[in-house]
Each structure stands twice: as C-alpha cells, then as structure tokens.
Design an enzyme around this catalytic site. Structure first.
Site, short mmCIF file in Angstrom:
data_model
loop_
_atom_site.label_atom_id
_atom_site.label_comp_id
_atom_site.label_asym_id
_atom_site.label_seq_id
_atom_site.Cartn_x
_atom_site.Cartn_y
_atom_site.Cartn_z
N MET A 100 3.18 5.27 62.07
CA MET A 100 2.28 4.30 62.71
C MET A 100 2.86 3.79 64.01
SD MET A 100 -0.63 3.49 60.98
CE MET A 100 -0.99 1.74 61.01
N GLY A 104 -4.21 4.40 60.13
CA GLY A 104 -3.35 5.49 59.73
C GLY A 104 -2.97 6.42 60.87
N LYS A 145 -6.19 -7.92 55.46
CA LYS A 145 -5.84 -6.51 55.29
C LYS A 145 -5.59 -6.18 53.82
CE LYS A 145 -4.51 -2.33 56.62
NZ LYS A 145 -3.59 -1.82 55.64
N GLY A 157 10.38 -0.13 65.11
CA GLY A 157 9.87 0.76 64.08
C GLY A 157 8.94 1.79 64.69
N SER A 199 -5.08 -1.14 60.32
CA SER A 199 -5.66 -0.02 59.58
C SER A 199 -6.04 1.07 60.58
CB SER A 199 -6.90 -0.47 58.80
OG SER A 199 -7.45 0.61 58.06
N ASN A 223 -7.58 -3.33 51.74
CA ASN A 223 -6.96 -2.25 50.99
C ASN A 223 -7.40 -2.24 49.53
OD1 ASN A 223 -5.65 -1.74 53.40
ND2 ASN A 223 -3.69 -1.33 52.43
N GLU A 283 -10.62 -0.59 49.53
CA GLU A 283 -10.35 0.84 49.75
C GLU A 283 -10.00 1.53 48.43
OE1 GLU A 283 -6.44 2.62 51.55
OE2 GLU A 283 -7.70 1.91 53.19
N TYR A 284 -9.19 0.87 47.60
CA TYR A 284 -8.84 1.43 46.29
C TYR A 284 -10.11 1.76 45.50
CZ TYR A 284 -3.78 0.35 46.14
OH TYR A 284 -2.42 0.32 46.34
#
Length: 304
Positions: free
Chosen positions: A11, A114, A168, A7, A112, A172, A175-176
């Site tokens: 990222m 990005g 994680k 992949g 994390s 997140n 983070e929201y």
C-alpha cells in the site's frame, strides 16, 4: 506539498507513487533499504519543511505504536502525524493524547483500495481536528479517486480523532458479509449440478443486477485466472477489523448477525478446507494482494 511516508509496502509504496504523480514531494522511509529514500526516521523528519506532515503506513498494533512514539520525540509543535494503517480506533485516542502533550497534531485515516489504488485512487475516511486535516488535505485530494459522472466521492472527514478508523472498521465488517454472500452463492451454484457455467453466470451479474459491485468483478477476475478456483485452499484469514466490528456491535447493542456469521465462517475455514472460502481467499487476493494458500495449513504437531 512535501510529506514523509513511513512504510513502503504494497500500500505505502503505491501511495508514494500516486502522490508523486500528482506533483507532490514524498520522502519515504522503510526498513527495506532497497525501497527507502532515507536511511532512518530521523533523516526523514529532517528532510521535511515545517509544519511537517508524516504519514504512517505500517502494520497495526505495536509497529504503529512504536513508530508514533518515535515520531513524538522527533517532531515539534504544529507538526502532524497521520496513521493510514488499519489501527483500532481506540489506539487513535492514545496516539492523539501522546502527541497533543507536545502540541503535535494527529489524524487517523482509514484507507481502502488495496493494490488497485495506485491507478484507481483510494477511498479515504479520516478523523481529527479541522486544523490538522487542512494540513494534510492536499495529500487526501491526490490519493482519492477522481470525480466521476456520479459525483465526487471517496474522501470524507468523518469526525473527530478515531472516526476515520472506526468508519473503516465498519466498512471492512460490511465487506466480510458481502464476500461471504458471494462465496456461498458460488458454492451453491457449483454444487447443484444444474448450471453449465457458473463463472458466466457471475459475469452476467456484473451489469443490470442489483448485486453488481467491484467485489463481484474481482471474483469473476479470480475465476477467469483460476477456473473453479482449483488449487486454492479454502482457508481465509481475518485482518482483525471484522472482530472489532462485532465487538463494537456488542458494546453499542447493535445486532450484526451477517457480519458475525461471516467472521465465524472464516474461523471454520481454518479447520476444514471449505469450498466457499476458496472464493473469499480469491477475492482477498484480488483486491489486497493477500497471500493465497495452495494447500491446507499444517496441523499442530504435523509435517510442515
């Protein structure tokens, strides 16, 4: 260290480059032949020395499940699979069980950072046995941020299998809530017709205040690029981890009102062009390269 990386998107591609800059050998596979080093997953596995370490960076859900299942057929005892995507932690338990039947190790790693991770390093939260983690440790050390004056942070062996992605997930969810608070504050300052320059107010908060953060820096960067966030639709997606955090809170009887409200606000944004969601969309684009909508999404049965 020589490892395989499956992949090579936003990222994965940057992670390959950061690992190579640190002196490691990376053989990457992607369905996009233009960025892939090899033509198949089999060719990737064949290129690696034993014990083989294969890091998976594909979308969560079925793409990850099918990749892990394929690797279970290709790898042998003593090898290790790392899932660095945004998989749900419950999937980790199934993956570890599948691979353990063939004596193949498994490490789950929440990542994390990005699109900024290539230069700044990635925050890494990983779960698995000490033996399996040790086989991947050189990669973790290369990917994490360099030590700062404050200390050596950004990388943690969080616990057993599933602990990395669970950590994680909660990250997140937090983070929201933080993004939602900044966004609501931005909308209120804009609507009050009292503050002359809202962007400069936010910029002033970047030093000396108790709410300074990287997300605040990114919001200011977004406002500099697009004053008043003009042209950005007030529509924000959710990656799924906010939902999982709320569900985990329910399962463990832990109240998560701020995270839940932030998640619900994103649902509301898909019905109306919400001003605060312009700020959320802009921040998501800044840290993760998430696509921006420049017009409201089409309604069912409407024009495209």
């Amino acid at each position: 260290m020589h490892l395989g990386l499956v992949g090579l998107g936003k990222m994965g591609g940057n992670m390959r480059e950061r690992l190579r800059r640190a002196g490691h050998t990376v053989t990457g596979f992607d369905h996009n032949a233009e960025v892939s080093d090899v033509a198949s997953l089999t060719e990737l596995v064949d290129a690696l020395p034993s014990p083989k370490v294969v890091w998976v960076m594909v979308p969560a859900g079925e793409p990850t499940r099918s990749t892990v299942a394929s690797l279970a057929e290709l790898l042998t005892a003593g090898d290790v699979v790392v899932d660095g995507g945004n998989s749900r932690w419950t999937d980790d338990l199934a993956h570890a069980e599948l691979l353990a039947a063939r004596d193949i190790g498994y490490v789950d790693c929440g990542v994390s950072g990005g699109v900024w991770g290539l230069e700044n390093g990635y925050a890494l939260m990983y779960g698995g046995s000490a033996e399996d983690v040790a086989k991947v440790q050189p990669a973790f050390d290369a990917l994490k941020p360099p030590p700062s004056e404050a200390g050596d942070f950004g990388s943690v062996h969080a616990g057993k299998v599933g602990a990395g992605h669970f950590s994680k997930m909660v990250h997140n969810g937090i983070e929201y809530a933080i993004m939602q608070a900044y966004a609501e504050g931005w909308e209120l300052l804009e609507k009050a017709d009292l503050v002359d320059n809202v962007t400069e107010v936010f910029r002033s908060w970047r030093e000396g205040t108790v709410i300074r953060s990287w997300l605040l820096d990114l919001l200011v960067a977004a406002l500099d690029e697009t004053p008043d966030l003009a042209g950005i639709a007030g529509y924000a997606e959710d990656s799924g981890e906010g939902r999982w955090t709320v569900e985990a809170g329910i399962e463990h009887a832990v109240a998560t009102p701020a995270i839940t409200a932030a998640l619900y606000a994103r649902f509301v944004s898909r019905q109306d062009d919400a001003p605060a969601m312009k700020a959320i969309a802009a921040m998501r684009n800044q840290f993760g390269g998430h696509a921006l909508r420049t017009s409201p999404p089409p309604q069912p049965g409407g024009d495209a």
